[in-house]
Design a protein around this motif. Structure first.
Motif, PDB file in Angstrom:
ATOM      1  N   SER A 233      49.431  41.507  47.137  1.00  0.00           N
ATOM      2  CA  SER A 233      48.527  42.604  46.972  1.00  0.00           C
ATOM      3  C   SER A 233      46.967  41.972  46.718  1.00  0.00           C
ATOM      4  O   SER A 233      46.113  42.263  47.726  1.00  0.00           O
ATOM      5  CB  SER A 233      48.885  43.438  45.936  1.00  0.00           C
ATOM      6  OG  SER A 233      50.312  43.751  45.878  1.00  0.00           O
ATOM      7  N   TRP A 234      47.031  41.163  45.855  1.00  0.00           N
ATOM      8  CA  TRP A 234      45.679  40.717  45.681  1.00  0.00           C
ATOM      9  C   TRP A 234      45.059  39.647  46.584  1.00  0.00           C
ATOM     10  O   TRP A 234      43.930  39.848  47.033  1.00  0.00           O
ATOM     11  CB  TRP A 234      45.671  39.890  44.174  1.00  0.00           C
ATOM     12  CG  TRP A 234      45.748  40.688  43.185  1.00  0.00           C
ATOM     13  CD1 TRP A 234      46.842  41.255  42.346  1.00  0.00           C
ATOM     14  CD2 TRP A 234      44.665  41.547  42.157  1.00  0.00           C
ATOM     15  NE1 TRP A 234      46.627  41.860  41.584  1.00  0.00           N
ATOM     16  CE2 TRP A 234      45.489  42.194  41.480  1.00  0.00           C
ATOM     17  CE3 TRP A 234      43.316  41.575  42.625  1.00  0.00           C
ATOM     18  CZ2 TRP A 234      44.610  43.020  40.397  1.00  0.00           C
ATOM     19  CZ3 TRP A 234      42.714  42.278  41.854  1.00  0.00           C
ATOM     20  CH2 TRP A 234      43.231  42.988  40.603  1.00  0.00           C
ATOM     21  N   ASN A 235      45.795  38.692  47.122  1.00  0.00           N
ATOM     22  CA  ASN A 235      45.261  37.788  48.298  1.00  0.00           C
ATOM     23  C   ASN A 235      45.083  38.660  49.454  1.00  0.00           C
ATOM     24  O   ASN A 235      44.254  38.017  50.326  1.00  0.00           O
ATOM     25  CB  ASN A 235      46.348  36.825  48.331  1.00  0.00           C
ATOM     26  CG  ASN A 235      46.513  35.900  46.992  1.00  0.00           C
ATOM     27  OD1 ASN A 235      45.608  35.627  46.509  1.00  0.00           O
ATOM     28  ND2 ASN A 235      47.445  35.095  47.036  1.00  0.00           N
ATOM     29  N   THR A 236      45.993  39.680  49.827  1.00  0.00           N
ATOM     30  CA  THR A 236      45.527  40.386  51.082  1.00  0.00           C
ATOM     31  C   THR A 236      44.148  41.004  50.885  1.00  0.00           C
ATOM     32  O   THR A 236      43.209  40.923  51.919  1.00  0.00           O
ATOM     33  CB  THR A 236      46.573  41.599  51.351  1.00  0.00           C
ATOM     34  OG1 THR A 236      47.850  40.916  51.476  1.00  0.00           O
ATOM     35  CG2 THR A 236      46.161  42.574  52.329  1.00  0.00           C
ATOM     36  N   MET A 237      43.740  41.528  49.990  1.00  0.00           N
ATOM     37  CA  MET A 237      42.402  42.118  49.607  1.00  0.00           C
ATOM     38  C   MET A 237      41.180  40.974  49.645  1.00  0.00           C
ATOM     39  O   MET A 237      40.354  41.152  50.278  1.00  0.00           O
ATOM     40  CB  MET A 237      42.326  43.118  48.379  1.00  0.00           C
ATOM     41  CG  MET A 237      43.232  44.409  48.388  1.00  0.00           C
ATOM     42  SD  MET A 237      42.729  45.378  49.751  1.00  0.00           S
ATOM     43  CE  MET A 237      40.933  45.648  49.797  1.00  0.00           C
TER      44      MET A 237
ATOM     45  N   PHE B 115      38.871  38.217  43.364  1.00  0.00           N
ATOM     46  CA  PHE B 115      39.424  37.052  42.651  1.00  0.00           C
ATOM     47  C   PHE B 115      39.412  37.123  41.273  1.00  0.00           C
ATOM     48  O   PHE B 115      40.371  36.617  40.286  1.00  0.00           O
ATOM     49  CB  PHE B 115      38.809  35.887  43.350  1.00  0.00           C
ATOM     50  CG  PHE B 115      39.526  34.638  42.828  1.00  0.00           C
ATOM     51  CD1 PHE B 115      40.327  33.960  43.472  1.00  0.00           C
ATOM     52  CD2 PHE B 115      38.479  33.944  41.831  1.00  0.00           C
ATOM     53  CE1 PHE B 115      40.948  32.596  42.851  1.00  0.00           C
ATOM     54  CE2 PHE B 115      39.073  32.741  41.266  1.00  0.00           C
ATOM     55  CZ  PHE B 115      40.105  31.962  41.961  1.00  0.00           C
ATOM     56  N   GLU B 116      38.134  37.381  40.554  1.00  0.00           N
ATOM     57  CA  GLU B 116      38.119  37.325  39.345  1.00  0.00           C
ATOM     58  C   GLU B 116      38.691  38.596  38.657  1.00  0.00           C
ATOM     59  O   GLU B 116      39.198  38.148  37.435  1.00  0.00           O
ATOM     60  CB  GLU B 116      36.495  37.451  39.017  1.00  0.00           C
ATOM     61  CG  GLU B 116      35.735  35.940  39.329  1.00  0.00           C
ATOM     62  CD  GLU B 116      34.109  36.096  39.464  1.00  0.00           C
ATOM     63  OE1 GLU B 116      33.817  37.345  39.318  1.00  0.00           O
ATOM     64  OE2 GLU B 116      33.605  35.014  39.624  1.00  0.00           O
ATOM     65  N   SER B 117      39.109  39.411  39.174  1.00  0.00           N
ATOM     66  CA  SER B 117      39.975  40.610  38.663  1.00  0.00           C
ATOM     67  C   SER B 117      41.402  40.328  38.652  1.00  0.00           C
ATOM     68  O   SER B 117      41.933  41.004  37.966  1.00  0.00           O
ATOM     69  CB  SER B 117      39.686  41.946  39.440  1.00  0.00           C
ATOM     70  OG  SER B 117      38.420  42.200  39.233  1.00  0.00           O
ATOM     71  N   MET B 118      41.800  39.205  39.346  1.00  0.00           N
ATOM     72  CA  MET B 118      43.291  39.226  39.328  1.00  0.00           C
ATOM     73  C   MET B 118      43.772  38.562  37.957  1.00  0.00           C
ATOM     74  O   MET B 118      43.019  38.001  37.253  1.00  0.00           O
ATOM     75  CB  MET B 118      43.518  38.002  40.148  1.00  0.00           C
ATOM     76  CG  MET B 118      43.558  38.200  41.648  1.00  0.00           C
ATOM     77  SD  MET B 118      43.905  36.853  42.669  1.00  0.00           S
ATOM     78  CE  MET B 118      45.634  37.014  42.718  1.00  0.00           C
ATOM     79  N   PRO B 119      45.008  39.324  37.501  1.00  0.00           N
ATOM     80  CA  PRO B 119      45.542  38.908  36.182  1.00  0.00           C
ATOM     81  C   PRO B 119      45.857  37.376  36.185  1.00  0.00           C
ATOM     82  O   PRO B 119      45.651  36.757  35.156  1.00  0.00           O
ATOM     83  CB  PRO B 119      46.716  39.850  36.138  1.00  0.00           C
ATOM     84  CG  PRO B 119      46.559  40.498  37.196  1.00  0.00           C
ATOM     85  CD  PRO B 119      45.801  40.247  38.226  1.00  0.00           C
TER      86      PRO B 119
END
Length: 195
Positions: free
Chosen positions: A66-70, A87-91
């Motif tokens: 999910s994160w890497n797609t965005m 990137f910085e918001s990723m857990p």
């Protein structure tokens, strides 16, 4: 069925099926499929990525995909600030997340930022090394690419042929620049194991 529509770039048809699903039937895979469908839409620009982001924001569960797609979507359209904020918001970030940012800096010709990201990476893999060496080579930074390859290549080399791509890219770069002796030197340094 939804994945077929997404593969055929029929995202609106896929979205119709997604909307027909009951909320409890929607898992992270179906959400990721739809987010990816919008974000990677060929010919789609900012509006498609923003639609993907709206879906991403509605997700109750997110994973690395999910994160890497965005991150990749924002970076692809040149919105590096948004990509970095995601990137910085990723857990928790993984090597794919780091590589996504670094490779997009290189694709936009920002060699300095790509190198800085590479140096900050807590973990690197063969894809990290190959991407940086390739990007530096394509941006005319052959000597820096060579330095990176020799300084960091052994750290990601695990006895497999996983770093050969980085060597081949650098050999091609030197060859295209007419620096045959340098290309031969790099060729002679390729690590490999005899089976």
């Amino acid at each position: 069925m939804m994945s077929g529509y997404v593969r055929c770039r029929m995202v609106l048809k896929a979205m119709e099926l997604f909307d027909e699903m009951k909320e409890r039937e929607r898992d992270v895979v179906s959400w990721n499929l739809m987010v990816s469908g919008y974000v990677s839409c060929k010919g789609g620009g900012r509006e498609h990525v923003e639609e993907g982001k709206r879906l991403f924001d509605r997700m109750t569960v997110r994973d690395f995909v999910s994160w890497n797609t965005m991150i990749s979507g924002y970076a692809r359209i040149g919105r590096m600030g948004n990509a970095i904020r995601m990137f910085e918001s990723m857990p928790e970030c993984n090597v794919v997340s780091w590589n996504a940012i670094m490779t997009r800096f290189l694709q936009h010709g920002d060699v300095r930022s790509a190198f800085e990201w590479f140096m900050k990476m807590p973990e690197r893999d063969a894809a990290s090394l190959s991407a940086l060496v390739s990007g530096l080579s394509h941006n005319g930074e052959l000597d820096q690419a060579s330095r990176i390859l020799f300084e960091h290549g052994k750290a990601v080399y695990d006895g497999e042929k996983n770093v050969v791509h980085a060597y081949n890219t650098l050999i091609a770069g030197y060859g295209q620049a007419g620096q045959i002796n340098e290309a031969r030197f790099i060729f002679d340094q390729i690590p490999f194991t005899m089976n």
